[in-house]
Design a protein around this motif. Structure first.
Motif, PDB file in Angstrom:
ATOM      1  N   SER A   5      83.629   6.168   9.392  1.00 44.43           N
ATOM      2  CA  SER A   5      84.211   5.345   8.127  1.00 44.43           C
ATOM      3  C   SER A   5      85.468   5.428   8.041  1.00 44.43           C
ATOM      4  O   SER A   5      86.851   4.263   7.781  1.00 44.43           O
ATOM      5  CB  SER A   5      84.300   7.019   7.100  1.00 44.43           C
ATOM      6  OG  SER A   5      82.959   6.352   5.945  1.00 44.43           O
ATOM      7  N   VAL A   9      87.629   2.019   7.998  1.00 45.87           N
ATOM      8  CA  VAL A   9      89.388   0.695   7.858  1.00 45.87           C
ATOM      9  C   VAL A   9      90.205   0.730   8.894  1.00 45.87           C
ATOM     10  O   VAL A   9      91.399   0.081   8.675  1.00 45.87           O
ATOM     11  CB  VAL A   9      89.594   2.597   6.634  1.00 45.87           C
ATOM     12  CG1 VAL A   9      90.803   2.314   5.988  1.00 45.87           C
ATOM     13  CG2 VAL A   9      88.188   2.689   5.646  1.00 45.87           C
ATOM     14  N   THR A  11      92.897   2.862   9.270  1.00 44.22           N
ATOM     15  CA  THR A  11      94.397   3.017   8.566  1.00 44.22           C
ATOM     16  C   THR A  11      95.297   4.842   9.413  1.00 44.22           C
ATOM     17  O   THR A  11      94.181   5.568   9.228  1.00 44.22           O
ATOM     18  CB  THR A  11      94.417   2.636   7.103  1.00 44.22           C
ATOM     19  OG1 THR A  11      94.064   4.263   6.728  1.00 44.22           O
ATOM     20  CG2 THR A  11      94.485   1.764   7.008  1.00 44.22           C
ATOM     21  N   ALA A  14      93.511   7.197   7.242  1.00 45.94           N
ATOM     22  CA  ALA A  14      91.902   7.316   6.691  1.00 45.94           C
ATOM     23  C   ALA A  14      92.010   8.648   8.616  1.00 45.94           C
ATOM     24  O   ALA A  14      90.865   9.191   7.900  1.00 45.94           O
ATOM     25  CB  ALA A  14      91.147   6.331   6.746  1.00 45.94           C
TER      26      ALA A  14
END
Length: 91
Positions: A5, A9, A11, A14
């Protein structure tokens, strides 16, 4: 699952949310994901190439069906469609 996940994302926030993730593990996991993705695209490409090649070779033995394409319409879809076409074709 949390790593995938975070990888989606992409970033820094994250990745920080993944428990126990170190920069070394992040680098290894990212590289593994890239390799797996490249292998998947390679498999799809080679499979497509094989089916396309067979299709092109087999198409040389297909009969010519141009004589069967005479342009006759067996069923009209509806009067409103025919009326719109007739209106556009008249000057």
């Amino acid at each position: 699952m949390a790593f995938l996940s975070a990888l989606t994302v992409g970033t820094p926030e994250a990745f920080e949310a993944v428990p126990g993730l170190t920069p070394a593990l992040q680098a290894i996991g990212t590289r593994a994901y890239q390799e797996a993705s490249a292998q998947a695209y390679k498999t799809v490409f080679l499979t497509t190439l094989a089916f396309s090649g067979v299709g092109i070779v087999v198409s040389y033995w297909c009969p010519n069906v141009d004589k069967l394409l005479v342009g006759n319409v067996t069923v009209t879809l509806g009067d409103s469609v025919t009326e719109k076409i007739d209106e556009k074709s008249q000057p």
